[in-house]
Motif scaffolding. Structure first.
Motif, PDB file in Angstrom:
ATOM      1  N   ILE A  11      13.264   0.749  -0.957  1.00 45.48           N
ATOM      2  CA  ILE A  11      12.433  -0.365  -0.488  1.00 45.48           C
ATOM      3  C   ILE A  11      10.937  -0.111  -0.660  1.00 45.48           C
ATOM      4  O   ILE A  11      10.123  -0.941  -0.294  1.00 45.48           O
ATOM      5  CB  ILE A  11      12.735  -0.712   0.985  1.00 45.48           C
ATOM      6  N   VAL A  12      10.571   1.051  -1.207  1.00 47.75           N
ATOM      7  CA  VAL A  12       9.152   1.330  -1.457  1.00 47.75           C
ATOM      8  C   VAL A  12       8.725   0.572  -2.701  1.00 47.75           C
ATOM      9  O   VAL A  12       9.126   0.888  -3.817  1.00 47.75           O
ATOM     10  CB  VAL A  12       8.897   2.836  -1.626  1.00 47.75           C
ATOM     11  N   GLY A  13       7.926  -0.457  -2.484  1.00 47.04           N
ATOM     12  CA  GLY A  13       7.432  -1.261  -3.588  1.00 47.04           C
ATOM     13  C   GLY A  13       5.920  -1.238  -3.656  1.00 47.04           C
ATOM     14  O   GLY A  13       5.267  -0.387  -3.039  1.00 47.04           O
ATOM     15  N   GLU A  14       5.356  -2.185  -4.369  1.00 49.24           N
ATOM     16  CA  GLU A  14       3.922  -2.199  -4.627  1.00 49.24           C
ATOM     17  C   GLU A  14       3.124  -2.250  -3.316  1.00 49.24           C
ATOM     18  O   GLU A  14       3.273  -3.168  -2.508  1.00 49.24           O
ATOM     19  CB  GLU A  14       3.564  -3.411  -5.491  1.00 49.24           C
ATOM     20  N   GLY A  15       2.316  -1.219  -3.108  1.00 51.47           N
ATOM     21  CA  GLY A  15       1.430  -1.166  -1.960  1.00 51.47           C
ATOM     22  C   GLY A  15       2.085  -0.781  -0.645  1.00 51.47           C
ATOM     23  O   GLY A  15       1.413  -0.785   0.391  1.00 51.47           O
ATOM     24  N   PHE A  16       3.378  -0.415  -0.674  1.00 49.10           N
ATOM     25  CA  PHE A  16       4.068  -0.079   0.579  1.00 49.10           C
ATOM     26  C   PHE A  16       3.494   1.222   1.139  1.00 49.10           C
ATOM     27  O   PHE A  16       3.503   2.261   0.468  1.00 49.10           O
ATOM     28  CB  PHE A  16       5.568   0.087   0.325  1.00 49.10           C
ATOM     29  N   PRO A  17       2.999   1.215   2.392  1.00 54.58           N
ATOM     30  CA  PRO A  17       2.351   2.422   2.932  1.00 54.58           C
ATOM     31  C   PRO A  17       3.361   3.513   3.287  1.00 54.58           C
ATOM     32  O   PRO A  17       4.397   3.240   3.906  1.00 54.58           O
ATOM     33  CB  PRO A  17       1.648   1.923   4.201  1.00 54.58           C
ATOM     34  N   VAL A  18       3.036   4.740   2.902  1.00 51.04           N
ATOM     35  CA  VAL A  18       3.847   5.909   3.249  1.00 51.04           C
ATOM     36  C   VAL A  18       2.902   6.937   3.870  1.00 51.04           C
ATOM     37  O   VAL A  18       2.217   7.687   3.168  1.00 51.04           O
ATOM     38  CB  VAL A  18       4.559   6.504   2.029  1.00 51.04           C
TER      39      VAL A  18
ATOM     40  N   LEU B  52       4.542  17.085  -1.995  1.00 56.09           N
ATOM     41  CA  LEU B  52       3.618  16.382  -2.889  1.00 56.09           C
ATOM     42  C   LEU B  52       4.342  15.769  -4.079  1.00 56.09           C
ATOM     43  O   LEU B  52       4.015  14.660  -4.518  1.00 56.09           O
ATOM     44  CB  LEU B  52       2.518  17.328  -3.364  1.00 56.09           C
ATOM     45  N   ARG B  53       5.350  16.458  -4.612  1.00 56.14           N
ATOM     46  CA  ARG B  53       6.113  15.893  -5.730  1.00 56.14           C
ATOM     47  C   ARG B  53       6.833  14.613  -5.293  1.00 56.14           C
ATOM     48  O   ARG B  53       6.898  13.638  -6.047  1.00 56.14           O
ATOM     49  CB  ARG B  53       7.111  16.905  -6.275  1.00 56.14           C
ATOM     50  N   THR B  54       7.363  14.611  -4.086  1.00 61.34           N
ATOM     51  CA  THR B  54       8.029  13.412  -3.590  1.00 61.34           C
ATOM     52  C   THR B  54       7.040  12.271  -3.432  1.00 61.34           C
ATOM     53  O   THR B  54       7.328  11.122  -3.806  1.00 61.34           O
ATOM     54  CB  THR B  54       8.723  13.698  -2.245  1.00 61.34           C
ATOM     55  N   LEU B  55       5.866  12.560  -2.893  1.00 56.80           N
ATOM     56  CA  LEU B  55       4.847  11.522  -2.750  1.00 56.80           C
ATOM     57  C   LEU B  55       4.399  10.986  -4.108  1.00 56.80           C
ATOM     58  O   LEU B  55       4.164   9.778  -4.268  1.00 56.80           O
ATOM     59  CB  LEU B  55       3.643  12.067  -1.980  1.00 56.80           C
ATOM     60  N   GLU B  56       4.290  11.867  -5.090  1.00 55.26           N
ATOM     61  CA  GLU B  56       3.930  11.415  -6.439  1.00 55.26           C
ATOM     62  C   GLU B  56       4.986  10.473  -7.001  1.00 55.26           C
ATOM     63  O   GLU B  56       4.665   9.462  -7.653  1.00 55.26           O
ATOM     64  CB  GLU B  56       3.740  12.628  -7.351  1.00 55.26           C
ATOM     65  N   GLY B  57       6.256  10.776  -6.732  1.00 52.11           N
ATOM     66  CA  GLY B  57       7.327   9.897  -7.184  1.00 52.11           C
ATOM     67  C   GLY B  57       7.273   8.546  -6.497  1.00 52.11           C
ATOM     68  O   GLY B  57       7.511   7.504  -7.137  1.00 52.11           O
ATOM     69  N   LEU B  58       6.959   8.528  -5.222  1.00 50.14           N
ATOM     70  CA  LEU B  58       6.849   7.265  -4.499  1.00 50.14           C
ATOM     71  C   LEU B  58       5.661   6.450  -5.006  1.00 50.14           C
ATOM     72  O   LEU B  58       5.731   5.219  -5.102  1.00 50.14           O
ATOM     73  CB  LEU B  58       6.716   7.533  -3.001  1.00 50.14           C
TER      74      LEU B  58
ATOM     75  N   GLY C 164       4.416   2.774  -4.408  1.00 54.30           N
ATOM     76  CA  GLY C 164       4.084   3.076  -3.026  1.00 54.30           C
ATOM     77  C   GLY C 164       2.652   3.549  -2.858  1.00 54.30           C
ATOM     78  O   GLY C 164       1.981   3.922  -3.826  1.00 54.30           O
ATOM     79  N   ARG C 165       2.191   3.539  -1.611  1.00 51.53           N
ATOM     80  CA  ARG C 165       0.814   3.947  -1.306  1.00 51.53           C
ATOM     81  C   ARG C 165       0.831   5.123  -0.345  1.00 51.53           C
ATOM     82  O   ARG C 165       0.801   4.950   0.868  1.00 51.53           O
ATOM     83  CB  ARG C 165       0.044   2.777  -0.690  1.00 51.53           C
ATOM     84  N   PRO C 166       0.902   6.357  -0.870  1.00 45.08           N
ATOM     85  CA  PRO C 166       0.889   7.533   0.009  1.00 45.08           C
ATOM     86  C   PRO C 166      -0.438   7.654   0.750  1.00 45.08           C
ATOM     87  O   PRO C 166      -1.519   7.470   0.168  1.00 45.08           O
ATOM     88  CB  PRO C 166       1.087   8.705  -0.951  1.00 45.08           C
ATOM     89  N   LEU C 167      -0.326   7.980   2.043  1.00 41.34           N
ATOM     90  CA  LEU C 167      -1.500   8.161   2.908  1.00 41.34           C
ATOM     91  C   LEU C 167      -1.342   9.496   3.628  1.00 41.34           C
ATOM     92  O   LEU C 167      -0.848   9.561   4.752  1.00 41.34           O
ATOM     93  CB  LEU C 167      -1.591   7.019   3.919  1.00 41.34           C
ATOM     94  N   PRO C 168      -1.729  10.596   2.982  1.00 39.05           N
ATOM     95  CA  PRO C 168      -1.498  11.915   3.579  1.00 39.05           C
ATOM     96  C   PRO C 168      -2.473  12.236   4.714  1.00 39.05           C
ATOM     97  O   PRO C 168      -3.651  11.872   4.663  1.00 39.05           O
ATOM     98  CB  PRO C 168      -1.702  12.871   2.399  1.00 39.05           C
ATOM     99  N   ILE C 169      -1.942  12.909   5.726  1.00 36.88           N
ATOM    100  CA  ILE C 169      -2.750  13.480   6.796  1.00 36.88           C
ATOM    101  C   ILE C 169      -2.439  14.966   6.829  1.00 36.88           C
ATOM    102  O   ILE C 169      -1.283  15.362   6.981  1.00 36.88           O
ATOM    103  CB  ILE C 169      -2.414  12.862   8.169  1.00 36.88           C
ATOM    104  N   GLY C 170      -3.457  15.811   6.651  1.00 42.85           N
ATOM    105  CA  GLY C 170      -3.175  17.240   6.673  1.00 42.85           C
ATOM    106  C   GLY C 170      -4.324  18.082   6.174  1.00 42.85           C
ATOM    107  O   GLY C 170      -5.429  17.587   5.929  1.00 42.85           O
ATOM    108  N   THR C 171      -4.026  19.356   6.016  1.00 41.33           N
ATOM    109  CA  THR C 171      -5.052  20.342   5.698  1.00 41.33           C
ATOM    110  C   THR C 171      -5.207  20.577   4.207  1.00 41.33           C
ATOM    111  O   THR C 171      -6.120  21.289   3.797  1.00 41.33           O
ATOM    112  CB  THR C 171      -4.674  21.686   6.344  1.00 41.33           C
TER     113      THR C 171
END
Length: 345
Positions: A251-258, A272-278, A283-290
């Motif tokens: 269900i991850v489509g254009e602009g879907f926030p992750v 990170l590889r999974t986020l790149e695939g999304l 999809g729109r990955p929004l990472p929070i972290g170091t």
């Protein structure tokens, strides 16, 4: 006017520092007992944000101690009257109020089944604390916002402290020493400016999102998803970055926030590889972290212990989602249909 939720989020660093200092001897003594007892399993009982703090504990125990941890549904005891066989086990109840009848019923069943019972509570005069073998106090003071923030972070920090002592893990101990300052820096970040503001903009306009992570980051993702629903009426589903591959990514489509909690730990590269695939499927990955990522997100400081760093990200997220709630026209202190203490049976 500043919301109670934001005020209590700002108190979290001081609460964590106070709790870790006040409970140092209890954690050390109990840690030695775990190390010598070597329980075959540790069970937990909690609801809501307390259960998400227990989820952080689960991953830390399994990673640092090699002891399996199982979250038991309290209704097993309260509604179904099951008899538990927990000889030699450790049972940990986490409850801000210590007043929920089903959590108390499960603690009683665990003790009857042979487990050593530990109650992690803010209200030390509560029924749960009175009936436990060992009490660990949160020292959080009154928490008036319906959305638990400082008690969730204090619960997770104290449980991490227990693991650090049982494992005699110098890295975790040092990370816990650094945690209050890291939390303070994360919460001091202004949600109305910079990358935090950009994240607020995206979430304020979202209709739904995934919140993802691995290890302790997944437990924190569960808490972030809960807060999105609870305070901002924003539908959010928490998923492991491994499990998202097994169907949900459809269900991850254009602009879907992750929204992704990505510390610099052993799972970083696969995350990170999974986020790149999304991202590749829209999809729109929004990472929070170091860690540095190719995606715009929210960079946080580190405790020096990567397994604890998702807690810093969570503190930063609390400030973000409080701003999102207000932007969407909601009072984060008075979410519809909810109350501070839920006495489930």
């Amino acid at each position: 006017m500043e919301s109670l939720m934001l005020r209590e989020t700002k108190e979290a660093s001081a609460v964590v520092a106070r709790a870790l200092a006040a409970e140092r001897e209890t954690l050390a003594r109990l840690g030695r007992r775990i190390a010598s007892r070597q329980p075959p399993v540790i069970t937990t009982a909690a609801r809501g944000s307390s259960d998400n703090a227990a989820g952080v504990f689960e991953y830390l125990c399994e990673i640092a101690l090699g002891i399996p941890v199982a979250s038991i549904g309290p209704s097993v005891a309260s509604a179904y009257g099951a008899r538990l066989r927990l000889e030699g086990a450790l049972h940990v109840s986490v409850s801000q109020s210590g007043a929920s009848p089903d959590i108390l019923a499960l603690q009683e069943a665990a003790r009857a089944g042979g487990a050593l019972t530990i109650a992690l509570v803010n209200e030390t005069a509560s029924p749960l604390a009175a009936a436990a073998d060992v009490v660990i106090a949160l020292h959080a003071g009154a928490e008036r916002s319906v959305a638990a923030t400082k008690t969730c972070l204090a619960s997770a920090a104290l449980l991490a402290g227990l693991v650090a002592e049982a494992a005699e893990d110098a890295g975790l101990r040092a990370g816990l020493d650094a945690l209050p300052d890291a939390l303070c820096a994360a919460v001091d970040r202004d949600a109305d400016g910079g990358d935090a503001a950009a994240l607020v903009d995206v979430l304020a306009d979202a209709r739904s999102l995934f919140v993802v992570g691995r290890g302790p980051g997944f437990a924190v993702a569960r808490e972030a998803a809960l807060k999105a629903k609870e305070t901002a009426a924003l539908h959010a589903e928490a998923l492991s970055l491994a499990e998202i591959q097994h169907g949900p990514r459809r269900i991850v489509g254009e602009g879907f926030p992750v929204l992704a909690f990505v510390p610099d730990d052993a799972a970083r590269e696969t995350s990170l590889r999974t986020l790149e695939g999304l991202a590749a499927q829209g999809g729109r990955p929004l990472p929070i972290g170091t860690t540095d990522t190719p995606f715009p997100g929210l960079r946080t400081g580190t405790t020096g212990a990567p397994l604890l760093d998702p807690l810093v990200g969570l503190a930063a997220f609390y400030r973000v989602i409080e701003a999102v709630a207000r932007r969407r026209g909601h009072d984060p202190d008075a979410p519809a249909h909810l109350s501070k203490v839920t006495r489930t049976r």
